[in-house]
Design an enzyme around this catalytic site. Structure first.
Site, PDB file in Angstrom:
ATOM      1  N   LYS A 130       0.799  -1.223   0.000  1.00 21.65           N
ATOM      2  CA  LYS A 130       0.000   0.000   0.000  1.00 21.65           C
ATOM      3  C   LYS A 130       0.833   1.275   0.000  1.00 21.65           C
ATOM      4  O   LYS A 130       0.356   2.331  -0.392  1.00 21.65           O
ATOM      5  CB  LYS A 130      -0.955   0.015   1.200  1.00 21.65           C
ATOM      6  CG  LYS A 130      -2.064  -1.010   1.067  1.00 21.65           C
ATOM      7  CD  LYS A 130      -3.178  -0.770   2.059  1.00 21.65           C
ATOM      8  CE  LYS A 130      -4.290  -1.790   1.841  1.00 21.65           C
ATOM      9  NZ  LYS A 130      -5.295  -1.744   2.902  1.00 21.65           N
ATOM     10  N   LYS A 211      -8.930 -13.365  -6.096  1.00 18.06           N
ATOM     11  CA  LYS A 211     -10.009 -13.326  -5.130  1.00 18.06           C
ATOM     12  C   LYS A 211     -11.030 -12.243  -5.462  1.00 18.06           C
ATOM     13  O   LYS A 211     -10.650 -11.163  -5.909  1.00 18.06           O
ATOM     14  CB  LYS A 211      -9.382 -13.003  -3.755  1.00 18.06           C
ATOM     15  CG  LYS A 211      -9.904 -13.820  -2.618  1.00 18.06           C
ATOM     16  CD  LYS A 211      -9.083 -13.589  -1.377  1.00 18.06           C
ATOM     17  CE  LYS A 211      -9.733 -12.557  -0.480  1.00 18.06           C
ATOM     18  NZ  LYS A 211      -9.109 -12.459   0.839  1.00 18.06           N
ATOM     19  N   LYS A 214     -13.386  -5.960  -3.477  1.00 19.58           N
ATOM     20  CA  LYS A 214     -13.953  -4.680  -3.880  1.00 19.58           C
ATOM     21  C   LYS A 214     -12.878  -3.700  -4.325  1.00 19.58           C
ATOM     22  O   LYS A 214     -13.101  -2.847  -5.169  1.00 19.58           O
ATOM     23  CB  LYS A 214     -14.739  -4.084  -2.717  1.00 19.58           C
ATOM     24  CG  LYS A 214     -16.103  -3.594  -3.151  1.00 19.58           C
ATOM     25  CD  LYS A 214     -16.597  -2.488  -2.263  1.00 19.58           C
ATOM     26  CE  LYS A 214     -16.889  -1.243  -3.044  1.00 19.58           C
ATOM     27  NZ  LYS A 214     -16.959  -0.090  -2.167  1.00 19.58           N
TER      28      LYS A 214
END
Ligand code: TRP
Length: 346
Positions: A130, A211, A214
């Site tokens: 991130k 996977k 969202k």
């Protein structure tokens, strides 16, 4: 044995169901719960309610590490709580609360930040992913796993149901807790991850090798729990399969088809191989999978509509959850504050 920590900690359990193992998990208030969250995690939270003393929180403080609009954050936190209630979390059988409603989370996080090291936080792959390539990285993103550890230890949680992506954070929580206990005496219960078996992994319908998620933008590949029947059917019909035309369960060679078989299997309580035996054509399998998912989600959607119509009732449930949670969390925090040598107020 994972309960050892608790037995060695005399003051650990003040709650009134002493024989059930304590469980805690958290979910980000991202809004729009999808089938991956629901079948991969929330279904287990629901069943854990009866076998464990379960605590579940909507981790709004963790969401502050991202760029999120304040009004949005508030709305999504409320919506996520509604989703969980609609999915079957029952405030009579579990403790459901919003992380920021229990002030001890940030207090405990500080005690653990003074126990964790820069080196171990720098090794977190989620942090590396991130923060990579960014000019400015928030300190909160770096200490995120410590706040998560605080969420867990505050409730003397022995078992933490999380997805595989959280395995490393759980290891860190264990390491930090063990270090705390070594330094200050046996104070905190050392948690253990409870990671569901691979079958519960719902894959993206368009990219079955990854996977359902969202954060990866794949609207057609992601079935939202709130999608209406037409939408669900459309997404399942468009799901990527393969060209050999044979209905057979093979995760490696036929990942798209395997995902559909798994979905129909979970929705109807069978194994994917059993399901595969009943079909010769992809089209029939898709039609039945869509129908089964529509039926699976129908009661949840109905409950959700009722809850959404009564925000006051939901707020009251969350207030009661926060009160129960605070009872446990404040006892643990006091114990930890005492152990590290903070002068306690009279
Ligand atoms: N980091 C978790 C996730 O992104 C959410 C989380 C926060 C959590 N605190 C927790 C999970 C405590 C389990 C226990 O999914």
């Amino acid at each position: 044995m994972h309960r050892v920590g608790y037995h060695r900690t005399p003051l650990a359990r003040t709650y009134d169901v002493p024989l059930m193992a304590r469980v805690l998990s958290g979910i980000q208030p991202s809004g729009d719960l999808h089938l991956g969250n629901y079948l991969g995690a929330i279904v287990n939270w629901v069943s854990d309610q009866d076998e464990h003393d379960a605590f579940y929180c909507v981790v709004d403080l963790h969401a502050l590490t991202l760029d999120i609009d304040p009004a949005d954050l508030r709305a999504r936190t409320h919506d996520t709580a509604i989703d969980l209630l609609a999915a079957g979390l029952d405030p009579e059988r579990c403790t459901l609360f919003v992380q920021s409603h229990v002030v001890q989370h940030t207090q405990m996080a500080w005690l653990l930040e003074c126990t964790a090291t820069m080196g171990e936080l720098q090794r977190m792959t989620q942090f590396k992913d991130k923060s990579g390539g960014r000019e400015s990285v928030r300190a909160g993103l770096f200490t995120y796993p410590v706040l998560m550890a605080a969420d867990i230890v505050l409730y003397d949680a022995e078992r933490v149901p999380v997805g595989d992506d959280q395995r490393q954070h759980l290891e860190l929580a264990r390491d930090v807790t063990i270090r705390f206990n070594n330094r200050f005496g046996d104070t905190l219960v050392v948690p253990e991850a409870a990671i569901p078996k691979a079958g519960a992994r719902v894959m993206d319908l368009q990219h079955p090798e990854r996977k359902m998620s969202k954060s990866v933008n794949s609207p057609l590949g992601t079935v939202l729990v709130l999608d209406d029947p037409v939408e669900i059917t459309r997404k399942i019909k468009k799901a990527v399969t393969d060209t050999d035309g044979e209905v057979r369960y093979d995760r490696d060679k036929k990942p798209g088809l395997a995902n559909l078989l798994e979905l129909l299997a979970v929705a109807t309580g069978r194994t994917p191989t059993e399901v595969a035996d009943g079909y010769e054509r992809y089209g029939d399998l898709k039609a039945d999978t869509a129908e089964a998912l529509v039926e699976l989600l129908r009661p949840l959607q109905a409950r959700r509509a009722e809850l959404a119509a009564d925000p006051g009732a939901v707020a009251a449930l969350l207030a009661r959850g926060a009160e129960k949670a605070t009872g446990v969390a404040s006892a643990t925090y006091d114990r930890a504050a005492e152990a590290v040598g903070l002068l306690r107020p009279a």
